[in-house]
Design a protein around this motif. Sequence first.
Motif, mmCIF file in Angstrom:
data_model
loop_
_atom_site.group_PDB
_atom_site.id
_atom_site.type_symbol
_atom_site.label_atom_id
_atom_site.label_comp_id
_atom_site.label_asym_id
_atom_site.label_seq_id
_atom_site.Cartn_x
_atom_site.Cartn_y
_atom_site.Cartn_z
ATOM 1 N N CYS A 27 0.845 -1.195 0.000
ATOM 2 C CA CYS A 27 0.000 0.000 0.000
ATOM 3 C C CYS A 27 0.877 1.240 0.000
ATOM 4 C CB CYS A 27 -0.919 0.006 1.232
ATOM 5 S SG CYS A 27 -2.117 -1.351 1.269
ATOM 6 N N THR A 28 0.253 2.405 -0.026
ATOM 7 C CA THR A 28 1.001 3.661 0.011
ATOM 8 C C THR A 28 1.430 4.003 1.427
ATOM 9 O OG1 THR A 28 -1.079 4.909 0.210
ATOM 10 C CG2 THR A 28 -0.195 4.556 -2.013
ATOM 11 N N TYR A 29 1.045 3.187 2.405
ATOM 12 C CA TYR A 29 1.420 3.381 3.799
ATOM 13 C C TYR A 29 2.067 2.097 4.313
ATOM 14 C CZ TYR A 29 -3.369 1.587 3.617
ATOM 15 O OH TYR A 29 -4.510 0.895 3.279
ATOM 16 N N HIS A 30 2.692 2.206 5.476
ATOM 17 C CA HIS A 30 3.460 1.093 6.036
ATOM 18 C C HIS A 30 2.561 -0.070 6.459
ATOM 19 C CE1 HIS A 30 6.827 -0.856 8.069
ATOM 20 N NE2 HIS A 30 6.029 -1.062 9.107
ATOM 21 N N LEU A 31 3.003 -1.294 6.141
ATOM 22 C CA LEU A 31 2.298 -2.508 6.535
ATOM 23 C C LEU A 31 3.250 -3.413 7.310
ATOM 24 C CD1 LEU A 31 0.521 -3.421 3.146
ATOM 25 C CD2 LEU A 31 -0.488 -2.198 5.085
ATOM 26 N N SER A 32 2.716 -4.092 8.309
ATOM 27 C CA SER A 32 3.491 -5.078 9.064
ATOM 28 C C SER A 32 2.514 -6.036 9.735
ATOM 29 C CB SER A 32 4.385 -4.387 10.112
ATOM 30 O OG SER A 32 3.601 -3.655 11.040
ATOM 31 N N PHE A 33 3.017 -6.961 10.565
ATOM 32 C CA PHE A 33 2.201 -7.862 11.380
ATOM 33 C C PHE A 33 1.010 -8.440 10.596
ATOM 34 C CE2 PHE A 33 -0.272 -9.216 15.101
ATOM 35 C CZ PHE A 33 0.723 -9.605 15.985
ATOM 36 N N PRO A 34 1.276 -9.245 9.547
ATOM 37 C CA PRO A 34 0.203 -9.752 8.672
ATOM 38 C C PRO A 34 -0.517 -10.984 9.247
ATOM 39 C CG PRO A 34 2.314 -10.516 7.878
ATOM 40 C CD PRO A 34 2.618 -9.637 9.054
ATOM 41 N N PHE A 35 -1.428 -10.760 10.156
ATOM 42 C CA PHE A 35 -2.211 -11.851 10.737
ATOM 43 C C PHE A 35 -3.174 -12.389 9.682
ATOM 44 C CE2 PHE A 35 -6.268 -12.918 13.009
ATOM 45 C CZ PHE A 35 -5.851 -14.158 13.461
ATOM 46 N N VAL A 36 -2.990 -13.649 9.296
ATOM 47 C CA VAL A 36 -3.820 -14.296 8.268
ATOM 48 C C VAL A 36 -4.666 -15.375 8.939
ATOM 49 C CG1 VAL A 36 -3.804 -15.556 6.081
ATOM 50 C CG2 VAL A 36 -2.050 -13.832 6.539
ATOM 51 N N PHE A 37 -5.961 -15.429 8.603
ATOM 52 C CA PHE A 37 -6.862 -16.369 9.266
ATOM 53 C C PHE A 37 -8.016 -16.747 8.353
ATOM 54 C CE2 PHE A 37 -8.458 -12.156 9.945
ATOM 55 C CZ PHE A 37 -9.833 -12.248 10.061
ATOM 56 N N ARG A 38 -8.685 -17.835 8.708
ATOM 57 C CA ARG A 38 -9.866 -18.295 7.979
ATOM 58 C C ARG A 38 -11.127 -17.940 8.748
ATOM 59 N NH1 ARG A 38 -6.486 -22.599 6.353
ATOM 60 N NH2 ARG A 38 -6.524 -22.965 4.082
ATOM 61 N N ALA A 39 -12.172 -17.643 8.007
ATOM 62 C CA ALA A 39 -13.498 -17.442 8.576
ATOM 63 C C ALA A 39 -14.483 -17.968 7.540
ATOM 64 C CB ALA A 39 -13.772 -15.979 8.888
ATOM 65 N N GLY A 40 -15.160 -19.052 7.874
ATOM 66 C CA GLY A 40 -16.021 -19.690 6.885
ATOM 67 C C GLY A 40 -15.184 -20.256 5.757
ATOM 68 N N ASP A 41 -15.560 -19.941 4.534
ATOM 69 C CA ASP A 41 -14.834 -20.435 3.365
ATOM 70 C C ASP A 41 -13.808 -19.430 2.842
ATOM 71 O OD1 ASP A 41 -16.338 -22.788 3.366
ATOM 72 O OD2 ASP A 41 -17.936 -21.867 2.162
ATOM 73 N N SER A 42 -13.632 -18.339 3.541
ATOM 74 C CA SER A 42 -12.752 -17.272 3.060
ATOM 75 C C SER A 42 -11.479 -17.158 3.896
ATOM 76 C CB SER A 42 -13.489 -15.922 3.071
ATOM 77 O OG SER A 42 -14.603 -15.933 2.190
ATOM 78 N N ILE A 43 -10.445 -16.588 3.268
ATOM 79 C CA ILE A 43 -9.180 -16.317 3.938
ATOM 80 C C ILE A 43 -9.031 -14.804 4.050
ATOM 81 C CG2 ILE A 43 -6.662 -16.538 3.804
ATOM 82 C CD1 ILE A 43 -7.098 -19.065 2.126
ATOM 83 N N PHE A 44 -8.637 -14.345 5.230
ATOM 84 C CA PHE A 44 -8.513 -12.912 5.482
ATOM 85 C C PHE A 44 -7.123 -12.583 6.013
ATOM 86 C CE2 PHE A 44 -12.999 -13.944 5.895
ATOM 87 C CZ PHE A 44 -13.631 -12.929 5.185
#
Length: 324
Positions: free
Chosen positions: A133-150
């Motif tokens: 993104c145009t701003y800083h990103l860190s700490f990418p917590f990835v998880f499932r909810a139902g049939d989707s990945i977030f």
Amino acid sequence: MNELAERRSVPETRQLPEATREKPDFESSLVYAFNLVSDVSEKLKSERLARAGQIRESWQLGSSSGPVSGFHPGKAKGLPRSSCIMADPFLFEHQGQQWVFFEAMNAEDINGRIEVARLEGDCLTEPVTALKCTYHLSFPFVFRAGDSIFMMPETQAAKRLEIWRCTKFPDEWELHAKAFEGQYLADSSMYLGDDGRWWLITNLSDHFAFQDHSSELYLFEVDGPDLKTIKPHPKNPVVFGSDCARNAGAIIRQGDRLFRPSQNNSHGVYGFGLNLMEIIKLDETEYEERFIRQFTPKDRPGVKGMHHLSVAGGQIVMDWSSAE
């Protein structure tokens, strides 16, 4: 400082090494204030150097295996480097394979981005950019909810909390929800309890300039990744203290036990060490955790600090830093 001292509360079950349970006196408060100002100055200096292409520290990923209760950072093996900074690793199982999402940044970069690579033994495949993104990103917590990945990366530079939904794994994502507009949240994760309740676990700071996210841990009951309903926990902040409040990863389930990795930032060094806290009680009225283990640079000679831990399927990843 007086207000913070009055609100300080430590559960009786928590016994951290070298920690004090007494209300700080005036002299201690002055020392704390001096250290805080020094820490902020150092962070601003590091940020200026980073933006000028002179990163002063490097972060590296390491891997291990086995139950988290038996983890020791000295046994972790360093993973191949692809950036000056590789930090905040999150393991995610997908179609029988282990993937690692992490913050990546090089000397010429203005903002961090999220990269992802497949973990094969003690090696990572060539990483690809999952989110930038145009701003800083860190700490990418990835998880499932139902049939989707977030993914819920840290986006405090955008002054809000964001959740992204995966449209094509692992490197195509669309913005799904946002909340806490105008606020600074760091190192956030979510947990789905056995009772079907979703919990947002995060660190908040009132002032972006001071970046004091290490002192208080907050809980919010939410409706899941849509973030349409957000209810603060009545005990907020549920944990107070720079020695254990800041998250160092997502909640870890081992059998019928829950563990929260936390950072130890009490030595005047951000990311100095790791704690393993066991959650004893988590419901709509109570939160309680106890200290289990602590790791510092003494446990892995040659490193300056360590501040993140992730576990999935018997695999463990962490990060550590060293001065360049």
